[in-house]
Structures are given as structure tokens and as C-alpha cells.
Motif scaffolding. Structure first.
Motif, PDB file in Angstrom:
ATOM      1  N   UNK A 290       0.849  -1.188   0.000  1.00 57.09           N
ATOM      2  CA  UNK A 290       0.000   0.000   0.000  1.00 57.09           C
ATOM      3  C   UNK A 290       0.881   1.233   0.000  1.00 57.09           C
ATOM      4  N   UNK A 291       0.447   2.282  -0.679  1.00 58.16           N
ATOM      5  CA  UNK A 291       1.213   3.527  -0.693  1.00 58.16           C
ATOM      6  C   UNK A 291       0.338   4.710  -0.347  1.00 58.16           C
ATOM      7  N   UNK A 292       0.858   5.586   0.486  1.00 56.83           N
ATOM      8  CA  UNK A 292       0.081   6.764   0.910  1.00 56.83           C
ATOM      9  C   UNK A 292       0.183   7.881  -0.117  1.00 56.83           C
ATOM     10  N   UNK A 293      -0.967   8.387  -0.533  1.00 58.81           N
ATOM     11  CA  UNK A 293      -0.988   9.459  -1.509  1.00 58.81           C
ATOM     12  C   UNK A 293      -1.540  10.738  -0.937  1.00 58.81           C
ATOM     13  N   UNK A 294      -2.213  11.494  -1.810  1.00 58.18           N
ATOM     14  CA  UNK A 294      -2.639  12.820  -1.397  1.00 58.18           C
ATOM     15  C   UNK A 294      -1.410  13.686  -1.265  1.00 58.18           C
ATOM     16  N   UNK A 295      -1.594  14.908  -0.838  1.00 55.73           N
ATOM     17  CA  UNK A 295      -0.422  15.752  -0.649  1.00 55.73           C
ATOM     18  C   UNK A 295       0.058  15.594   0.785  1.00 55.73           C
ATOM     19  N   UNK A 296       0.736  14.468   1.000  1.00 61.92           N
ATOM     20  CA  UNK A 296       1.184  14.142   2.358  1.00 61.92           C
ATOM     21  C   UNK A 296       2.261  15.117   2.803  1.00 61.92           C
ATOM     22  N   UNK A 297       2.250  15.418   4.078  1.00 60.14           N
ATOM     23  CA  UNK A 297       3.261  16.320   4.629  1.00 60.14           C
ATOM     24  C   UNK A 297       4.624  15.639   4.634  1.00 60.14           C
ATOM     25  N   UNK A 298       5.631  16.401   4.340  1.00 59.32           N
ATOM     26  CA  UNK A 298       6.992  15.893   4.431  1.00 59.32           C
ATOM     27  C   UNK A 298       7.173  14.645   3.604  1.00 59.32           C
ATOM     28  N   UNK A 299       7.853  13.677   4.163  1.00 56.56           N
ATOM     29  CA  UNK A 299       8.072  12.421   3.441  1.00 56.56           C
ATOM     30  C   UNK A 299       7.005  11.408   3.830  1.00 56.56           C
ATOM     31  N   UNK A 300       5.784  11.906   3.953  1.00 57.50           N
ATOM     32  CA  UNK A 300       4.685  11.054   4.411  1.00 57.50           C
ATOM     33  C   UNK A 300       4.149  10.105   3.378  1.00 57.50           C
ATOM     34  N   UNK A 301       4.689  10.122   2.154  1.00 65.73           N
ATOM     35  CA  UNK A 301       4.209   9.200   1.126  1.00 65.73           C
ATOM     36  C   UNK A 301       4.790   7.815   1.347  1.00 65.73           C
ATOM     37  N   UNK A 302       4.391   7.197   2.430  1.00 59.46           N
ATOM     38  CA  UNK A 302       5.015   5.946   2.870  1.00 59.46           C
ATOM     39  C   UNK A 302       4.504   4.743   2.097  1.00 59.46           C
ATOM     40  N   UNK A 303       5.307   3.680   2.164  1.00 60.36           N
ATOM     41  CA  UNK A 303       4.932   2.410   1.544  1.00 60.36           C
ATOM     42  C   UNK A 303       4.834   1.379   2.667  1.00 60.36           C
ATOM     43  N   UNK A 304       3.747   0.626   2.662  1.00 63.47           N
ATOM     44  CA  UNK A 304       3.520  -0.385   3.693  1.00 63.47           C
ATOM     45  C   UNK A 304       3.398  -1.752   3.034  1.00 63.47           C
ATOM     46  N   UNK A 305       4.020  -2.749   3.654  1.00 61.15           N
ATOM     47  CA  UNK A 305       3.862  -4.134   3.207  1.00 61.15           C
ATOM     48  C   UNK A 305       3.057  -4.878   4.259  1.00 61.15           C
ATOM     49  N   UNK A 306       1.995  -5.568   3.819  1.00 62.66           N
ATOM     50  CA  UNK A 306       1.083  -6.247   4.745  1.00 62.66           C
ATOM     51  C   UNK A 306       0.985  -7.724   4.401  1.00 62.66           C
ATOM     52  N   UNK A 307       0.579  -8.487   5.392  1.00 62.23           N
ATOM     53  CA  UNK A 307       0.178  -9.868   5.161  1.00 62.23           C
ATOM     54  C   UNK A 307      -1.316  -9.854   4.867  1.00 62.23           C
ATOM     55  N   UNK A 308      -1.731 -10.147   3.638  1.00 63.40           N
ATOM     56  CA  UNK A 308      -3.154 -10.022   3.315  1.00 63.40           C
ATOM     57  C   UNK A 308      -4.031 -11.026   4.068  1.00 63.40           C
ATOM     58  N   UNK A 309      -3.441 -12.115   4.533  1.00 65.36           N
ATOM     59  CA  UNK A 309      -4.248 -13.099   5.253  1.00 65.36           C
ATOM     60  C   UNK A 309      -4.723 -12.554   6.595  1.00 65.36           C
ATOM     61  N   UNK A 310      -3.870 -11.753   7.220  1.00 65.75           N
ATOM     62  CA  UNK A 310      -4.204 -11.241   8.558  1.00 65.75           C
ATOM     63  C   UNK A 310      -4.497  -9.741   8.545  1.00 65.75           C
ATOM     64  N   UNK A 311      -4.057  -9.060   7.499  1.00 62.76           N
ATOM     65  CA  UNK A 311      -4.179  -7.611   7.455  1.00 62.76           C
ATOM     66  C   UNK A 311      -3.141  -6.915   8.316  1.00 62.76           C
TER      67      UNK A 311
END
Lengths: 400, 423
Positions: A290-311
Motif C-alpha cells: 500500500x502507498x500513501x498518496x494525497x499531498x502528504x506532509x513531508x516524506x509522508x508518502x510511505x509504503x507499507x507491506x502487509x500480510x493479506x491473510x491477517x491484514x
């Protein structure tokens, strides 16, 4: 180069020696979407609803690019010049897909032949690149630059010669009508099923081959990023509703049972106030990015890796994209993830350790300088293309 | 975007007393009461029962994305046009309900104003004078309260909700200060008496008796202002039920839309029906330097039912002919789309819309050039706009007031009402 890149272990694909092959000019409006179509073709869409196709199998012209215009101030059209110099002169587009009338939000390719496009004109369209082309049309690829210079005569800039090309046009092979801006579009791993999300909150699964609707459900906000798991059992849908004050900003991320249209995991609390702009499942289905969009403050455009089985969140990739992430996709080698952002760079990440492997392009000066809207990786993993708001499609080559 | 909720949105005890003061007849507030000379037209305008509702688009709505679209131009953006009830005139696809109300609207597409930023723009578009002037000018609401308010009314004459003006009553003094409330009409906890009504009344009677004894003993009413203000506050609280929309809102929610702004518009309709001459309802937030189209799309989906619902409801209840509805913000937005997908502030050619009392409907006044970068015909200034509003409401736009010995007019010299818009 970030330190992280130096620590990366050798890979079959040498990202470290990535080369910018082409910067294909097209400044009619912002280039908003891009996709490779098989090994030969590259497609890009823009804010006007236009789609162009380039044939990358043509032998490259090694003539160097002309020097930048003298006395030309910083502008959208010149931004790419500052980033990198392409190895080859730009190829002309060969075909134009005609039919959309508003922003192209997403492009994707199927069976090395079909191009699918999702648009603000409320339609999802199929284009058959194997079909015989239609009537020719003339395009000027730098028309906006010429128009801007003509309007702002006081700038002192000299108008460049028009980059006129002739393309073959073609209509869409199939059009599916929606109700609102279709912002989210994704394809299952086996290419059998499409998922779309629109600003009316509709999430729809289609049989890709026939275009028939298989399942739909409604989410509370505007469906934004959508993705379908390789086993077709789970869908990730992010929601946005950007009212800041009146009825409250609504952001959500949920994992849905794609068969029943019911919520499996509501991740909204964990990703509170984050507008998730892009989502993708890895080919083995074990990782959801998942990646954070919008006009995020600072370096807020983070990338997250998840386990889809558990969330559950497994890893967070840093640094995030300055001012927000725009797109992400897994590399075909299954070991890397590519992301793009409003900071005008593309990043390649090692999934095993979460380290940044390579950064492509250069930041052009923060929030007031363009975006890379979207990216695509060729099926063989050797090339990466980006849709540059400044009016270019960039193609990068990785050495194997 | 500006994410801060200004202090004036919150109702304090002091604000409640100010609201009471604003409706108080004959209260001589120190340093203000004798400064202005104002009687000429007020009585006549009051007799007509004219009212005004200002829908304030905080941050500045985009004219190209609403009422002055530029299809096919590089400045157009992704919104598409739809037909309206006015042949040949098209507006944004996300204002479908307003498209049916165009016959009630006087649309000014040629605003050319002077204050490009928020604080100065908010001040300027609420007063028609520059913020930099030394004279503290009153807001439109304060001026309307003065000339159209009923001196003996229980209710305040200038009510506002949400993000609104920043100038207050200016040289008109605290009698005409705005009474600020939430858009759901809910008043704060301290407006609910904590004593039973009979006890509360006995307590108030006791205070009256003590103050009367004090006046008799000392030969002067040193606390008159405070006493009268309290009397007015008590009267205002007796009318408190008018602000309560909990019972009648469900029947109107579908018309106005289930939003805070929609509810505020409904409350505004109720208040003007009850005799409040000026109500301002603010909608946040149009200041879309980034992601303009997402912001406007979302805001228009709130605005469209609320605004059209208000016009329909005013018409249905027979109030529209006497109620002027003004739609505006402090600035327009640039034709050029910046590289944050936003539009910035723009004052060289933008749009304001009037409707209802005193306005000729179905009129599109002025225009901008092909890309919307400049006014092409009939430029309208802040003063012209206010002269039009005052004229529509029966207030003399050249009304003269005195700040000390200095004369100050309701609109700047040279301001002219737009005759083409006046019915």
C-alpha cells in the motif's frame, strides 16, 4: 545514491546501472497513466483522455537530443531536462486510441495485445492493438510548449520547432459505461478478472474476456486504489472522501471477500487519516503493498507491506515519497517493488530487507514541481516506464 | 488548505451578550452610540421585510469549475458542462440541482477585485473596503442588521455559522456584532438554565429589584447597559427553540442534503422567516492550491443540494422575493492549473452569484476571455457588488455614516449598482 543501495546484494537484474533510454515528449496535457503492452509496445494516457502507443521495437536513433533552449525558465516542459539525459532520441508514437473524453486514470495490458483504460469520462475501454489501424491523424507533441510561449511573449523564450508526427487512429473495441470517475483499475494475476473503483463508491469485478459484471458492492467513500489477490478471493479497496471540515474527511482501507462482497479486515484504524493511493498484491499473494498518496506532509508518502491473510503490517519502507506516493507495482522477479511519487522520482525497493535499491530521476524541487503520475514495468522486467506530468513518458532500461 | 477553526466560530458568553446587544433598541454603548447618522432609509427598508442570506465559500471557489467553464481550453480541467434551465448557458456537471435553479440567479462572471489573499480578501468581500484602511468598516451583515433589523426583536439581527467574515460590526459598534452559532443551530451548554424556570424567573426578578433600588438610591442607572443586555439575553433564550432544528430537520434533510452546510442553510431559512435580517452560512474549504478538482468535486456535492434546497424552500414558503441569497468567497481561482493539480488565488476575473429578493433571475452578467484569464466585458468591483446588494435590499448604497467627524459611505465613491441584475 542512498547508502542503502550500496549495501544491496547482487541481483539478476542490475538496477544500479539503470539507464534512461527515452524521454518521449507529449505535452498536450499531463501524462497521467502508462503501461507496457507486451514486449514491443508502450501506451500512455493523458488528462485530455488521449492515449498514444509507441513501438519500442524500432531501432533506436542514437542521435543525441538537441540542447535545451537558451534563456528558457523553469517550467513543466523543461523539467525533465534537468533530471536525466536520455540515451536515445525520442521515438515518435505510432498509434492513437480515440474515444475517451476525460482524464485517463489507469492503463493496463492483457495478453500482450489488449490495452484497458479507466477514465474520468465514466468509461472503461478495451483497445485491441492487433486490430488494423484506422485513419491517420497529425499530432504536435510539443503543442503546449509552443502555445505557452506564444501566450507569454514577454518571457523572451523562443518557440521550438513543432514536433509533428502522423499516427494511425483506432476506436475502442469495447466500452463499459460506469457512473462516476473510474479512478481504480486492476487486473488479477491470471488476467481473468478486472476490478474497478469509482468516485460513487462502486467496486465492480468484471470477467475480463467478456466484460460482463461478476460482482459489485458499495463502499462508504470514493473507491480509490483497488487490487485483487492472485487467488481472486480477496480485494483491497481504499476509500477517500476529501471533505476537510463539513462532514469530516473519510479515509479507509479494507480487505474484502471478493466472492461475497463482505469485509474481511478493516484496516482503517491502523491507517487512520492516510489516503492510500495505490495497492498491489505480489504474484505469490503473500504480500500486499500500500502507498500513501494525497499531498502528504513531508516524506509522508510511505509504503507499507502487509500480510493479506491477517491484514497485519509487516514492514514500512522509508523514506516515503515527498508530498505523497502516486503508484506502485511489483517487479516480475518477485523480489522488488517499484514506487513513484509527487517528488518526481521512482524508487526500487528490495522486498526481502525493505532497503532502497535504486532511485530513478531526480527531485525537481519539492511540492511545486510536477509529479510522476504512474509507472509500469515491462513483462520481462528489463524496462520501466513513467508518466511524467511535465509532458513526457520516460523509459528506463535495467541491465540483466 | 487552512485547517484552523477561527475563534469567532465558537460561541462564548460574551458573544451571547453581544448578540443580545445587537438587537437592543436605544442602548447607548459607550463611544459608539452617537457617532453615526443613519435614520434615512432604514424605516422604509424594514417595512418591506427584506432579508439576506450569504453563502460564504471560504477559501475561494473556482469560477472555471462552477459557473464560468472553459471547455476545450487548456484551463478547463476535468469537469464537464451540463445544460441549465437557461438556454445556451451551461454550468458544471456537479451542480445539477443548481442547473435547474438558474432562472432564479443573477450570475456575475466578471468580478475584478483587489485583495488577493485570505485575510484581506475576506475583509474586502465582507465590507467592500480594503483591510488596509484605518477605518474599521462593518461587514455586510452588520450593515443589514442596522438598516433592516427590528429594534424590538427577541432574535439577533446578524447571525452567522461556520467559517465567515473577519471584520465584525466595525464603526457601527457592538450593537451590530455578529451572533455566531454552530451550523446545526445547537447553542452552548450555558444557555440552558440549571435552575427550574420558576426559580430562574424569581432570581431574575430579584436582580431587577436590587438594580431598581440601586438606581433609586443613587439617582442614576450606572448598570443600564449591562442590565438591558441581560434582559435581551433572557429574551433571546426564550426564543432559543427557534435555533433547535432537531425536530424539523429530518423532513428537510433530503432537500438540503445530509450535511452540516445543508443544515446550516435550512437554519438560515428558518431564521429569516422568523425575522432575522441577515444570516451568513460558511462552507469550508475551497482553498485548493493542491488537488483542486477532488476538493471542488466533494464541495460541490455538498453545495448543490444545500443551495438549491434553500432556493426551493424559500420559494415554497413565499420568502424568496424578499430574501436575497448571495454566493461568494474572498477570491476566485486561477485559470492555470498548477503542478500540484491545484488552482491558486485569482482576482482578475471571477464569479459571484445573486438570487432572490431584488434580483432579476436568469441573467448572466459580464464575461471573461477564452481561457478565463481576464474580464472581457463589464468588470465589477467590490463596491459595485455591494451597491447592487444594498440596492436590491432597499438600503441606500451611498448612505453616509460618521466616524468621529469623518464621513464614511456604505460603498466607496464611484460604486455603481448593476442595473441589469436588479428587478
Amino acid at each position: 545514491m542512498p547508502d542503502a543501495a550500496k549495501r544491496t546484494s547482487p541481483d539478476p537484474m542490475n538496477f544500479d546501472k539503470a539507464t534512461l533510454l527515452y524521454s518521449l515528449p507529449w505535452d498536450a496535457d499531463w501524462v497521467s497513466a502508462v503501461s507496457f503492452v507486451g514486449p514491443k509496445h508502450l501506451a500512455a494516457g493523458n488528462n485530455r483522455g488521449e492515449i498514444l502507443i509507441w513501438d519500442l521495437s524500432a531501432p533506436p536513433d542514437k542521435t543525441p537530443e538537441p540542447p535545451p533552449e537558451k534563456n528558457k525558465p523553469a517550467s513543466n516542459a523543461s523539467s525533465a531536462d534537468k533530471s536525466e539525459k536520455p540515451l536515445h532520441a525520442a521515438l515518435p508514437p505510432v498509434r492513437q486510441c480515440v474515444g475517451h473524453s476525460n482524464v485517463i486514470n489507469r492503463l493496463l495490458a492483457v495478453e500482450n495485445r489488449w490495452l484497458l483504460s479507466a477514465s474520468n469520462d465514466h468509461t472503461l475501454r478495451y483497445w485491441d492493438l492487433a486490430a488494423a489501424p484506422g485513419e491517420p491523424a497529425k499530432l504536435i507533441l510539443n503543442a503546449r510548449t509552443i502555445e505557452d510561449i506564444a501566450r507569454n511573449k514577454s518571457s523572451g523564450r523562443k518557440s521550438p520547432p513543432p514536433l509533428e508526427v502522423t499516427v494511425k487512429t483506432q476506436p475502442s473495441a469495447r466500452t463499459i459505461q460506469g457512473h462516476e470517475w473510474i479512478v481504480g483499475l486492476s487486473l488479477s494475476q491470471d488476467q481473468s478478472t478486472l476490478i474497478t473503483g469509482d468516485d460513487a463508491g462502486n467496486v465492480i469485478l468484471y470477467d475480463r474476456a467478456t466484460g460482463t459484471e461478476k460482482k459489485r458492492w458499495q463502499v462508504k467513500g470514493w473507491a480509490y486504489a483497488v487490487a485483487l489477490s492472485p487467488d481472486l478471493q480477496q480485494a483491497c479497496v481504499s476509500e477517500r472522501y476529501p471533505l476537510v471540515f463539513d462532514s469530516g474527511r473519510h479515509n479507509a482501507v479494507k480487505l474484502w471477500n471478493a466472492t461475497t462482497g463482505t469485509v474481511q479486515h478493516d484496516l482503517s484504524k491502523e491507517f487512520k487519516d492516510l489516503q492510500i493511493a495505490a495497492a498491489a498484491y505480489s504474484a505469490d499473494g503473500k504480500t500486499l503493498a500500500l502507498g500513501r498518496g494525497g499531498e502528504a506532509d513531508g516524506t509522508g508518502g510511505k509504503i507499507f507491506l502487509l500480510d493479506p491473510a491477517t491484514g497485519k503490517k509487516q514492514r514500512e519502507l522509508t523514506p516515503g515519497h515527498l508530498n505523497g506516493l502516486t503508484d506502485l507495482c511489483f517487479h516480475p522477479d518477485g523480489k522488488h517493488l517499484a514506487t513513484s511519487g509527487r517528488d518526481t522520482v521512482v524508487r526500487l525497493w528490495n522486498l526481502a530487507d525493505g532497503k532502497l535499491v535504486k532511485e530513478l530521476g531526480k527531485p525537481r524541487g519539492g511540492q511545486f514541481k510536477d509529479w510522476i503520475h504512474a509507472l509500469s514495468i515491462s513483462p520481462d522486467g528489463t524496462r520501466l516506464a513513467t508518466a511524467d506530468m511535465a509532458g513526457f513518458v520516460h523509459v528506463w532500461q535495467f541491465d540483466a | 488548505m487552512n485547517g484552523h477553526c477561527p475563534g469567532h466560530e465558537h460561541l462564548s458568553r460574551r458573544a451571547l451578550l453581544k448578540g443580545a446587544l445587537a438587537t437592543t433598541a436605544g442602548v447607548a454603548v459607550a463611544n459608539w452610540g452617537g457617532l453615526f447618522n443613519s435614520q434615512t432609509i432604514a424605516a422604509e427598508a424594514q417595512k418591506r421585510g427584506k432579508r439576506c442570506i450569504l453563502l460564504w465559500m471560504n477559501g475561494g471557489a473556482s469560477q472555471i469549475d462552477t459557473f464560468d467553464m472553459k471547455p476545450g481550453r487548456s484551463t478547463a480541467g476535468p469537469f464537464r458542462e451540463i445544460k441549465t434551465a437557461l438556454p445556451g448557458y451551461r454550468i458544471c456537471e456537479y451542480l445539477p440541482k443548481m442547473a435547474q435553479q438558474v432562472g432564479k440567479l443573477g450570475i456575475i462572471r466578471s468580478m475584478r477585485t483587489q485583495s488577493p489573499d485570505h485575510p484581506d480578501g475576506i475583509y474586502h468581500m465582507h465590507t467592500c473596503y480594503k483591510q488596509s484602511e484605518r477605518t474599521p468598516h462593518p461587514e455586510l451583515g452588520a450593515m443589514i442588521a442596522k438598516y433592516l433589523g427590528q429594534a424590538d426583536a427577541d432574535l439577533p439581527s446578524f447571525v452567522r455559522m461556520g467559517p465567515t467574515g473577519n471584520a465584525g460590526s466595525g464603526y457601527l459598534g457592538p450593537r451590530y456584532e455578529p451572533f455566531s452559532i454552530d451550523r446545526n443551530g445547537k447553542l452552548p451548554y450555558f444557555t440552558s438554565p440549571y435552575l427550574p424556570a420558576a426559580n430562574e424567573e424569581r432570581r431574575n426578578d430579584l436582580l431587577r429589584a436590587i438594580e431598581a433600588e440601586h438606581k433609586k438610591a443613587n439617582g442614576a442607572d450606572a448598570y443600564e447597559s449591562h442590565r438591558v443586555a441581560k434582559e435581551r439575553a433572557w429574551r433571546l433564550l426564550r426564543a432559543k427553540s427557534l435555533f433547535d432544528t432537531s425536530k424539523d430537520w429530518p423532513a428537510h434533510e433530503a432537500l438540503y442534503g445530509a450535511t452540516d452546510f445543508g443544515r446550516g442553510c435550512f437554519l438560515a431559512r428558518k431564521l429569516v422567516a422568523a425575522g432575522v435580517p441577515f444570516v451568513e452560512v460558511g462552507q469550508d474549504n475551497y482553498d485548493s492550491h493542491a488537488d483542486n478538482f477532488v476538493c471542488h468535486k466533494a464541495n460541490m456535492q455538498v453545495l448543490d443540494p444545500a443551495w438549491s434546497g434553500l432556493l426551493i424552500d424559500l420559494e415554497r414558503t413565499g420568502q424568496l422575493q424578499d430574501t436575497l441569497v448571495v454566493w461568494m468567497g474572498e477570491v476566485g481561482r486561477t485559470p492555470t492549473i498548477n503542478n500540484r493539480a491545484g488552482r491558486d488565488h485569482f482576482i482578475r476575473g471571477w464569479t459571484i452569484v445573486l438570487a432572490g429578493g431584488g434580483i432579476k433571475g436568469g441573467v448572466v452578467y459580464g464575461s471573461t476571455d477564452a481561457d478565463g484569464r481576464e474580464v472581457a466585458e463589464n468588470p465589477v468591483s467590490e463596491g459595485d457588488l455591494f451597491a447592487t446588494i444594498y440596492t436590491a435590499l432597499g438600503v441606500n448604497p451611498r448612505e453616509k455614516h460618521y466616524v468621529g467627524t469623518r464621513p464614511v459611505w456604505a460603498t466607496p465613491e464611484g460604486s455603481k449598482p448593476i442595473k441589469a441584475l436588479l428587478s
